[in-house]
Every structure is written in C-alpha cells, then in structure tokens.
Design a protein around this motif. Sequence first.
Motif, PDB file in Angstrom:
ATOM      1  N   VAL A  51      86.314  55.258  73.913  1.00 11.96           N
ATOM      2  CA  VAL A  51      85.429  55.720  72.845  1.00 11.96           C
ATOM      3  C   VAL A  51      84.875  54.550  72.029  1.00 11.96           C
ATOM      4  O   VAL A  51      85.369  53.423  72.113  1.00 11.96           O
ATOM      5  CB  VAL A  51      86.171  56.693  71.898  1.00 11.96           C
ATOM      6  CG1 VAL A  51      86.697  57.895  72.684  1.00 11.96           C
ATOM      7  CG2 VAL A  51      87.320  55.991  71.161  1.00 11.96           C
ATOM      8  N   THR A  52      83.857  54.853  71.242  1.00 17.17           N
ATOM      9  CA  THR A  52      83.365  53.944  70.213  1.00 17.17           C
ATOM     10  C   THR A  52      83.875  54.459  68.872  1.00 17.17           C
ATOM     11  O   THR A  52      83.820  55.663  68.609  1.00 17.17           O
ATOM     12  CB  THR A  52      81.827  53.919  70.200  1.00 17.17           C
ATOM     13  OG1 THR A  52      81.350  53.452  71.464  1.00 17.17           O
ATOM     14  CG2 THR A  52      81.307  53.004  69.101  1.00 17.17           C
ATOM     15  N   ILE A  53      84.410  53.575  68.045  1.00 19.27           N
ATOM     16  CA  ILE A  53      84.878  53.994  66.719  1.00 19.27           C
ATOM     17  C   ILE A  53      84.138  53.202  65.647  1.00 19.27           C
ATOM     18  O   ILE A  53      83.621  52.110  65.906  1.00 19.27           O
ATOM     19  CB  ILE A  53      86.409  53.816  66.565  1.00 19.27           C
ATOM     20  CG1 ILE A  53      86.818  52.348  66.716  1.00 19.27           C
ATOM     21  CG2 ILE A  53      87.155  54.685  67.558  1.00 19.27           C
ATOM     22  CD1 ILE A  53      88.312  52.103  66.446  1.00 19.27           C
ATOM     23  N   TYR A  54      84.080  53.774  64.439  1.00 22.94           N
ATOM     24  CA  TYR A  54      83.397  53.093  63.345  1.00 22.94           C
ATOM     25  C   TYR A  54      84.029  53.493  62.019  1.00 22.94           C
ATOM     26  O   TYR A  54      84.693  54.529  61.904  1.00 22.94           O
ATOM     27  CB  TYR A  54      81.896  53.417  63.346  1.00 22.94           C
ATOM     28  CG  TYR A  54      81.561  54.874  63.115  1.00 22.94           C
ATOM     29  CD1 TYR A  54      81.173  55.335  61.853  1.00 22.94           C
ATOM     30  CD2 TYR A  54      81.623  55.798  64.157  1.00 22.94           C
ATOM     31  CE1 TYR A  54      80.859  56.665  61.637  1.00 22.94           C
ATOM     32  CE2 TYR A  54      81.300  57.135  63.949  1.00 22.94           C
ATOM     33  CZ  TYR A  54      80.926  57.563  62.698  1.00 22.94           C
ATOM     34  OH  TYR A  54      80.612  58.884  62.486  1.00 22.94           O
ATOM     35  N   ASN A  55      83.850  52.651  61.014  1.00 25.84           N
ATOM     36  CA  ASN A  55      84.356  52.912  59.674  1.00 25.84           C
ATOM     37  C   ASN A  55      83.347  53.800  58.953  1.00 25.84           C
ATOM     38  O   ASN A  55      82.237  53.368  58.633  1.00 25.84           O
ATOM     39  CB  ASN A  55      84.560  51.591  58.919  1.00 25.84           C
ATOM     40  CG  ASN A  55      85.234  51.786  57.577  1.00 25.84           C
ATOM     41  OD1 ASN A  55      84.744  52.516  56.733  1.00 25.84           O
ATOM     42  ND2 ASN A  55      86.351  51.102  57.376  1.00 25.84           N
ATOM     43  N   THR A  56      83.737  55.058  58.697  1.00 28.49           N
ATOM     44  CA  THR A  56      82.800  56.026  58.115  1.00 28.49           C
ATOM     45  C   THR A  56      82.436  55.710  56.672  1.00 28.49           C
ATOM     46  O   THR A  56      81.408  56.177  56.171  1.00 28.49           O
ATOM     47  CB  THR A  56      83.390  57.443  58.185  1.00 28.49           C
ATOM     48  OG1 THR A  56      84.668  57.452  57.533  1.00 28.49           O
ATOM     49  CG2 THR A  56      83.567  57.884  59.626  1.00 28.49           C
ATOM     50  N   ALA A  57      83.271  54.914  55.992  1.00 26.99           N
ATOM     51  CA  ALA A  57      82.966  54.557  54.605  1.00 26.99           C
ATOM     52  C   ALA A  57      81.954  53.425  54.519  1.00 26.99           C
ATOM     53  O   ALA A  57      81.318  53.237  53.481  1.00 26.99           O
ATOM     54  CB  ALA A  57      84.256  54.161  53.875  1.00 26.99           C
ATOM     55  N   LEU A 104      83.259  46.855  61.591  1.00 31.63           N
ATOM     56  CA  LEU A 104      82.566  48.098  61.252  1.00 31.63           C
ATOM     57  C   LEU A 104      82.523  49.053  62.442  1.00 31.63           C
ATOM     58  O   LEU A 104      82.594  50.268  62.271  1.00 31.63           O
ATOM     59  CB  LEU A 104      81.148  47.793  60.772  1.00 31.63           C
ATOM     60  CG  LEU A 104      81.036  46.883  59.543  1.00 31.63           C
ATOM     61  CD1 LEU A 104      79.575  46.701  59.153  1.00 31.63           C
ATOM     62  CD2 LEU A 104      81.832  47.460  58.378  1.00 31.63           C
ATOM     63  N   ILE A 105      82.400  48.475  63.634  1.00 36.77           N
ATOM     64  CA  ILE A 105      82.297  49.260  64.871  1.00 36.77           C
ATOM     65  C   ILE A 105      83.151  48.583  65.935  1.00 36.77           C
ATOM     66  O   ILE A 105      83.231  47.357  65.999  1.00 36.77           O
ATOM     67  CB  ILE A 105      80.828  49.341  65.351  1.00 36.77           C
ATOM     68  CG1 ILE A 105      79.958  50.090  64.327  1.00 36.77           C
ATOM     69  CG2 ILE A 105      80.728  50.018  66.722  1.00 36.77           C
ATOM     70  CD1 ILE A 105      78.467  50.047  64.653  1.00 36.77           C
ATOM     71  N   ALA A 106      83.802  49.385  66.774  1.00 39.78           N
ATOM     72  CA  ALA A 106      84.529  48.850  67.926  1.00 39.78           C
ATOM     73  C   ALA A 106      84.138  49.650  69.160  1.00 39.78           C
ATOM     74  O   ALA A 106      84.026  50.878  69.113  1.00 39.78           O
ATOM     75  CB  ALA A 106      86.032  48.902  67.704  1.00 39.78           C
ATOM     76  N   TYR A 107      83.944  48.941  70.249  1.00 38.93           N
ATOM     77  CA  TYR A 107      83.430  49.538  71.490  1.00 38.93           C
ATOM     78  C   TYR A 107      84.497  49.589  72.573  1.00 38.93           C
ATOM     79  O   TYR A 107      85.291  48.662  72.722  1.00 38.93           O
ATOM     80  CB  TYR A 107      82.227  48.712  71.979  1.00 38.93           C
ATOM     81  CG  TYR A 107      81.688  49.134  73.327  1.00 38.93           C
ATOM     82  CD1 TYR A 107      80.960  50.313  73.464  1.00 38.93           C
ATOM     83  CD2 TYR A 107      81.921  48.356  74.458  1.00 38.93           C
ATOM     84  CE1 TYR A 107      80.472  50.703  74.700  1.00 38.93           C
ATOM     85  CE2 TYR A 107      81.434  48.735  75.695  1.00 38.93           C
ATOM     86  CZ  TYR A 107      80.721  49.921  75.817  1.00 38.93           C
ATOM     87  OH  TYR A 107      80.243  50.312  77.047  1.00 38.93           O
ATOM     88  N   ASN A 108      84.526  50.690  73.332  1.00 41.36           N
ATOM     89  CA  ASN A 108      85.430  50.877  74.478  1.00 41.36           C
ATOM     90  C   ASN A 108      86.903  50.868  74.072  1.00 41.36           C
ATOM     91  O   ASN A 108      87.743  50.265  74.739  1.00 41.36           O
ATOM     92  CB  ASN A 108      85.196  49.812  75.552  1.00 41.36           C
ATOM     93  CG  ASN A 108      84.355  50.350  76.705  1.00 41.36           C
ATOM     94  OD1 ASN A 108      83.964  51.516  76.700  1.00 41.36           O
ATOM     95  ND2 ASN A 108      84.091  49.521  77.694  1.00 41.36           N
ATOM     96  N   VAL A 109      87.234  51.554  73.003  1.00 42.45           N
ATOM     97  CA  VAL A 109      88.619  51.640  72.541  1.00 42.45           C
ATOM     98  C   VAL A 109      89.276  52.866  73.178  1.00 42.45           C
ATOM     99  O   VAL A 109      88.637  53.909  73.346  1.00 42.45           O
ATOM    100  CB  VAL A 109      88.671  51.751  70.999  1.00 42.45           C
ATOM    101  CG1 VAL A 109      90.104  51.815  70.503  1.00 42.45           C
ATOM    102  CG2 VAL A 109      87.939  50.573  70.373  1.00 42.45           C
TER     103      VAL A 109
END
Length: 348
Positions: free
Chosen positions: A140-146, A231-236
Amino acid sequence: MQSGVIAALVSLCLWATPVCAQEAIAQFGAPTTSGTALVVRSTTDIAILAPALTAFVAANPRIGITYEQWGSNALYADGLAACEGTEASADVVISSGVHQMVDLVNRACASPYASPFAATLPAARKWRDELWGITQEAAVTIYNTALVPAEDAPQTRFALLDLMRRQSDHYRGRIATYDVERSGLGFLFAFMDSQEATTFGGLLEGFSRVDAVATCCSAEIIKGVQRGDYLIAYNVLGSYVASVPHENLGVIYPKDYTLFLSRALMIPKAAAHKEQAAQFLDFLLSPEGQGILAQSNLVQHLDTDASPLPQSAQRYIPIDLTLLVAMDQHRRASFVAKWRATFGAGAR
C-alpha cells in the motif's frame, strides 16, 4: 501474547553473525520431556504472528515453538548454509522474500509434503508441494493525514508521479520506501513494479527529483510517517500498517494495481522435526489458522463492499519459477545500480 504461553522473550542480537543473525527470539508453549521443540525462523514480527503460534501450541501441547525473527536477506543466507550443511537447520522457514524462497526450493533445499489443505489454495500460493503461501498481504501507499491534504493523497502511481513533479520542493526528503539492498521484501516489490508497470522508470525519476528516502523496514517507515518525518511512503506492507493505530495514517490501495504478497513457508530438507513441521503448516492453512491470520491482518480480502478493490486491480506475486528472474545476479546488479543512482545518499 498471552501470559503463561510464552515462556521467555530474549533480547535482540546486536551483531548479525552466522551464530546470532536473528533479530529476536520468543518461546511459545512448553513441551513435555517427550515432546518436540519446533524451531521456526521467519521474517514476520513476533507480535503479529503470536496469535497463530499461541493457538497452535494450545492445540498441540506436546509441541513447543522456538520462534526466531530474522531479516529476509539474513534468513536466505541461513537457509543456504543449512541446505549445504554448514549451519543447523530450522524446522520451518517463513519469509516475505518469496523470490529467495523459490530459489531455495529450486536448489533442492526443501522437504516435500502433500498437505490436505493445499488443494484449497490458489495456484499462485503454492509450488511443487514444497512451498506454500500462508498469507495474502497488500502493498500500500500510506500518508500522514494531518500533513497531506486529501487532494494530494495519490490514489494511483500516475497521481504520485504528478505530485512529485508539481510539488517537488514541498515533498523533498519526505517520501520514503524500502531500501532494496537491505530488504528482500523491498527488492521484491520494486522488482515486480519494474515488470508490471510502465510507470516504474518515471517513479525512479520522481523519487530522485524529490530526494526520496530508501530505508530498511516496515516498522521504521510506518513510524516515520506517523511522526511526520515522512509525508508519504510507497509500497509498504499493508498488514503491518493495519496492526498500528491510525489516528493520522491514511492507507491507499493503488487503483491502477495493488500488489499482493503471500509469505512463503518451507520445511527444510534437513529439518529435525518434519512431521511436526507439517502439522504446523496444516494448522496455518486450515480454516481455523487462516481465520486467525486474517484477524492479525495477514490475510486481506479487498474485493468486499467494505474494502472495494476490483479483481482487475489485484496483482498477486506468484510463488513459482518466474521469480527466479529476480534472483539472476546480472539482473539484480543492474537493478541495484539504477536504484543507487536514484537514491544516492538518500538511502538510510
């Protein structure tokens, strides 16, 4: 982890030597003097697999488990040494570095077993009665929503590319992914991207433009996004993301395609307790075992109303000979060279 089931949790090894390359060790169950102490070596975090291990030893009180948590590259090296007879073998090996496991089986390092539960597995999750995919986990891609506006959250790789072009200064040094040299899983995800996506070359260019960070492991990346270091991380690995609080963590299953990994289990040919290892495999593949793994987010189904992801967007990494392409030394050297050129000093 339930009290009374785990006898001890041993501190981390400080040096990755052939004798002590595991990252942590835990004991599940306490077999009688006539019982079996099963040695399981795995890349899966102890806390995440603990419910399944706990349930197995509860159902099989004559079998205890010494569980060793390893990094994927070190576990592969250990599997080769055990196959060659220069190191003591585990009874069970489980790894997210599936390409490495296929290589071990291809080198005749595995013991075959006809599991009655293997017939229910999709073809992509089993190979030659010697390797079985016990999980189903999304990348997945994750990100900091704040810190990341909803309109910036990239739902596809094309959107991520566009974001890195439009706002390179804002996201400079704040996008992370696995380091393919330190993480077997990271290498596998990136290599599969290179085979699957026309966007891969553009992703490398984009990562270079924003000075993206390549780092070692799931826990470090996830914590970094939660803190706002990234802020964003890819392929976690999505199963690890699901195991932590989500107050400021957004999760994206890319709509162009989402990779799915099945951790591969092997019973080594030099295993001392093959019968008990087969019992353990059968438990993990049974409806009960798969249910426990699903509760631990290790078996993810994303084609439901709650988690819509069409079948056309689901890409399963197959457990078969095609993964040997990822083990070819020349291909790997060329791939790693491109990776170094992209990340340079950004790798941590």
